[in-house]
Design a protein around this motif. Structure first.
Motif, PDB file in Angstrom:
ATOM      1  N   UNK A  96       0.827  -1.207   0.000  1.00 29.40           N
ATOM      2  CA  UNK A  96       0.000   0.000   0.000  1.00 29.40           C
ATOM      3  C   UNK A  96       0.865   1.261   0.000  1.00 29.40           C
ATOM      4  N   UNK A  97       0.330   2.374  -0.500  1.00 25.57           N
ATOM      5  CA  UNK A  97       1.091   3.628  -0.439  1.00 25.57           C
ATOM      6  C   UNK A  97       1.342   4.022   1.013  1.00 25.57           C
ATOM      7  N   UNK A  98       2.494   4.655   1.234  1.00 25.50           N
ATOM      8  CA  UNK A  98       2.832   5.084   2.595  1.00 25.50           C
ATOM      9  C   UNK A  98       2.071   6.343   2.985  1.00 25.50           C
ATOM     10  N   UNK A  99       1.623   7.092   1.983  1.00 26.44           N
ATOM     11  CA  UNK A  99       0.853   8.301   2.245  1.00 26.44           C
ATOM     12  C   UNK A  99       0.041   8.656   1.011  1.00 26.44           C
ATOM     13  N   UNK A 100      -0.785   9.680   1.152  1.00 24.95           N
ATOM     14  CA  UNK A 100      -1.798   9.950   0.127  1.00 24.95           C
ATOM     15  C   UNK A 100      -2.158  11.424   0.119  1.00 24.95           C
ATOM     16  N   UNK A 101      -2.284  11.995  -1.082  1.00 28.86           N
ATOM     17  CA  UNK A 101      -2.747  13.370  -1.274  1.00 28.86           C
ATOM     18  C   UNK A 101      -3.936  13.365  -2.220  1.00 28.86           C
ATOM     19  N   UNK A 102      -5.057  13.923  -1.765  1.00 24.48           N
ATOM     20  CA  UNK A 102      -6.240  14.101  -2.612  1.00 24.48           C
ATOM     21  C   UNK A 102      -6.328  15.580  -2.967  1.00 24.48           C
ATOM     22  N   UNK A 103      -6.069  15.881  -4.235  1.00 26.22           N
ATOM     23  CA  UNK A 103      -6.034  17.271  -4.693  1.00 26.22           C
ATOM     24  C   UNK A 103      -7.420  17.665  -5.197  1.00 26.22           C
ATOM     25  N   UNK A 104      -8.074  18.578  -4.468  1.00 30.60           N
ATOM     26  CA  UNK A 104      -9.459  18.911  -4.752  1.00 30.60           C
ATOM     27  C   UNK A 104     -10.364  17.966  -3.987  1.00 30.60           C
ATOM     28  N   UNK A 159       9.039  14.791  -3.828  1.00 31.62           N
ATOM     29  CA  UNK A 159       9.061  13.344  -3.673  1.00 31.62           C
ATOM     30  C   UNK A 159       8.425  12.816  -2.406  1.00 31.62           C
ATOM     31  N   UNK A 160       7.493  13.572  -1.843  1.00 31.28           N
ATOM     32  CA  UNK A 160       6.971  13.213  -0.516  1.00 31.28           C
ATOM     33  C   UNK A 160       5.664  12.433  -0.535  1.00 31.28           C
ATOM     34  N   UNK A 161       5.023  12.241  -1.709  1.00 33.01           N
ATOM     35  CA  UNK A 161       3.711  11.589  -1.759  1.00 33.01           C
ATOM     36  C   UNK A 161       3.736  10.362  -2.665  1.00 33.01           C
ATOM     37  N   UNK A 162       3.311   9.228  -2.117  1.00 31.02           N
ATOM     38  CA  UNK A 162       3.263   7.985  -2.898  1.00 31.02           C
ATOM     39  C   UNK A 162       2.057   7.927  -3.830  1.00 31.02           C
ATOM     40  N   UNK A 163       0.939   8.440  -3.371  1.00 31.01           N
ATOM     41  CA  UNK A 163      -0.297   8.401  -4.154  1.00 31.01           C
ATOM     42  C   UNK A 163      -0.919   9.786  -4.171  1.00 31.01           C
ATOM     43  N   UNK A 164      -1.205  10.271  -5.370  1.00 33.95           N
ATOM     44  CA  UNK A 164      -1.914  11.547  -5.544  1.00 33.95           C
ATOM     45  C   UNK A 164      -3.140  11.267  -6.414  1.00 33.95           C
ATOM     46  N   UNK A 165      -4.306  11.719  -5.974  1.00 38.37           N
ATOM     47  CA  UNK A 165      -5.512  11.605  -6.789  1.00 38.37           C
ATOM     48  C   UNK A 165      -6.016  12.997  -7.149  1.00 38.37           C
ATOM     49  N   UNK A 166      -6.452  13.130  -8.396  1.00 40.62           N
ATOM     50  CA  UNK A 166      -7.138  14.343  -8.865  1.00 40.62           C
ATOM     51  C   UNK A 166      -8.428  13.854  -9.510  1.00 40.62           C
ATOM     52  N   UNK A 178       0.417  23.668 -14.864  1.00 39.73           N
ATOM     53  CA  UNK A 178       1.176  24.027 -13.664  1.00 39.73           C
ATOM     54  C   UNK A 178       0.804  23.120 -12.489  1.00 39.73           C
ATOM     55  N   UNK A 179      -0.467  22.758 -12.395  1.00 39.03           N
ATOM     56  CA  UNK A 179      -0.888  21.830 -11.341  1.00 39.03           C
ATOM     57  C   UNK A 179      -0.176  20.497 -11.523  1.00 39.03           C
ATOM     58  N   UNK A 180      -0.131  19.990 -12.744  1.00 29.60           N
ATOM     59  CA  UNK A 180       0.515  18.713 -13.013  1.00 29.60           C
ATOM     60  C   UNK A 180       2.014  18.782 -12.732  1.00 29.60           C
ATOM     61  N   UNK A 181       2.624  19.921 -13.036  1.00 28.45           N
ATOM     62  CA  UNK A 181       4.049  20.087 -12.743  1.00 28.45           C
ATOM     63  C   UNK A 181       4.308  20.020 -11.236  1.00 28.45           C
ATOM     64  N   UNK A 182       3.412  20.601 -10.456  1.00 25.82           N
ATOM     65  CA  UNK A 182       3.543  20.553  -9.009  1.00 25.82           C
ATOM     66  C   UNK A 182       3.338  19.129  -8.488  1.00 25.82           C
ATOM     67  N   UNK A 183       2.370  18.427  -9.064  1.00 32.95           N
ATOM     68  CA  UNK A 183       2.135  17.039  -8.655  1.00 32.95           C
ATOM     69  C   UNK A 183       3.361  16.188  -8.970  1.00 32.95           C
ATOM     70  N   UNK A 190       8.591   6.168  -7.230  1.00 29.10           N
ATOM     71  CA  UNK A 190       7.733   5.126  -7.792  1.00 29.10           C
ATOM     72  C   UNK A 190       6.272   5.314  -7.382  1.00 29.10           C
ATOM     73  N   UNK A 191       5.903   6.579  -7.179  1.00 25.39           N
ATOM     74  CA  UNK A 191       4.530   6.897  -6.821  1.00 25.39           C
ATOM     75  C   UNK A 191       3.599   6.878  -8.021  1.00 25.39           C
ATOM     76  N   UNK A 192       2.313   7.085  -7.764  1.00 26.09           N
ATOM     77  CA  UNK A 192       1.298   7.057  -8.817  1.00 26.09           C
ATOM     78  C   UNK A 192       0.373   8.269  -8.708  1.00 26.09           C
ATOM     79  N   UNK A 193       0.076   8.854  -9.850  1.00 27.82           N
ATOM     80  CA  UNK A 193      -0.978   9.862  -9.973  1.00 27.82           C
ATOM     81  C   UNK A 193      -2.185   9.192 -10.601  1.00 27.82           C
ATOM     82  N   UNK A 194      -3.347   9.282  -9.943  1.00 26.63           N
ATOM     83  CA  UNK A 194      -4.595   8.763 -10.508  1.00 26.63           C
ATOM     84  C   UNK A 194      -5.466   9.953 -10.881  1.00 26.63           C
ATOM     85  N   UNK A 195      -5.768  10.050 -12.156  1.00 29.67           N
ATOM     86  CA  UNK A 195      -6.588  11.140 -12.687  1.00 29.67           C
ATOM     87  C   UNK A 195      -7.939  10.587 -13.114  1.00 29.67           C
ATOM     88  N   UNK A 196      -9.014  11.167 -12.593  1.00 32.34           N
ATOM     89  CA  UNK A 196     -10.359  10.861 -13.079  1.00 32.34           C
ATOM     90  C   UNK A 196     -10.905  12.116 -13.730  1.00 32.34           C
TER      91      UNK A 196
END
Length: 270
Positions: A96-104, A159-166, A178-183, A190-196
């Motif tokens: 599992x990811x060690x941490x998680x960021x939900x953007x929005x 490099x601080x977030x393993x999982x980011x969701x937008x 610019x948002x994507x550049x920040x993400x 080896x983290x993952x961005x999940x975009x819906x």
């Protein structure tokens, strides 16, 4: 219009048809049986297609706002958690990811469900929402909450977030690249961005999505008019935008509703 482009007057009927169908079949018909007066529902359905028919449906749904929130919110949050877990697994995530960021993060209900699905506590799960947001948080005990300007994540280390969701957020961003550049900056190696997002192929569909946002707001938060701008893209355009930001696609899933075409795409560093 909020979206990119406009539609001809003779296409407006299709926009109203899609809007009515969405809220009739995916909201009204989903309310627990026996709650809505069948006579009222039939009266609305008998009206000629157009704006007044949609307005009549909105008035009917507003009367059952509590019932809609009771059924829609928890179900949507749990579905989001299951989808994100599947995206993580299918994109190569073993542990599992060690941490998680939900953007929005909005109200935070889906943020809480996703964090709990991965066994993350409040110190490991973080939700960001724009500073002017009117959302009321559901449960702050499940994740940490911060406001931001809609672009900068300057308070997060690289490099601080393993999982980011937008999730259904990037089309509202003032500057998506610019948002994507920040993400990309804050995503771990080896983290993952999940975009819906919506897959919006035509201006007519963009106009429908505009009405969808406004009508949903009128039903659930009538005291707060919906004013957020939106710019929609096709799925390939979203993918190209992510590629330009330095991401590579590692997994994709289609989501087909009766009227809407959405998708989950998972990205990693190139």
């Amino acid at each position: 219009p909020l979206h990119r482009g406009s539609v001809a007057m003779n296409e407006e009927e299709e926009v109203w048809r899609l809007t009515y169908r969405t809220f009739k079949e995916e909201v009204l018909d989903d309310i627990e049986p026996g709650v809505v007066d069948p006579g009222e529902a039939r009266a609305v359905d008998s009206l000629p297609l157009g704006e007044e028919k949609v307005r009549a449906l909105v008035r009917l749904l507003q009367k059952h706002r509590v019932d809609i929130l009771r059924s829609f919110g928890p179900r949507f949050s749990q579905l989001a958690a299951n989808n994100i877990h599947e995206c993580w697994r299918c994109s190569g995530g073993e542990a599992p990811p060690r941490n998680y960021l939900d953007l929005g993060c909005g109200k935070g209900d889906k943020t809480s469900s996703i964090a709990q699905r991965f066994g993350l506590d409040r110190s490991q799960a973080l939700g960001y929402e724009i500073e002017c947001s009117h959302y009321e948080l559901v449960d702050r005990s499940a994740f940490s909450y911060r406001t931001f300007d809609g672009v900068s994540l300057k308070d997060l280390p690289a490099g601080s977030r393993d999982l980011v969701t937008i999730l259904m957020t990037l089309h509202h961003a003032v500057d998506p690249p610019r948002v994507l550049a920040e993400v990309k900056r804050v995503l771990s190696a080896d983290g993952r961005l999940v975009l819906k997002e919506h897959d919006c192929p035509t201006p007519v569909f963009g106009r429908y999505l505009d009405k969808y946002h406004v009508v949903f707001s009128e039903i659930l938060t009538p005291e707060t008019p919906f004013t957020m701008k939106a710019v929609y893209h096709t799925r390939q355009e979203w993918r190209d935008m992510c590629a330009s930001a330095g991401f590579r696609l590692v997994h994709g899933t289609d989501i087909k509703y009766r009227s809407m075409m959405d998708f989950f795409d998972v990205f990693a560093h190139t």
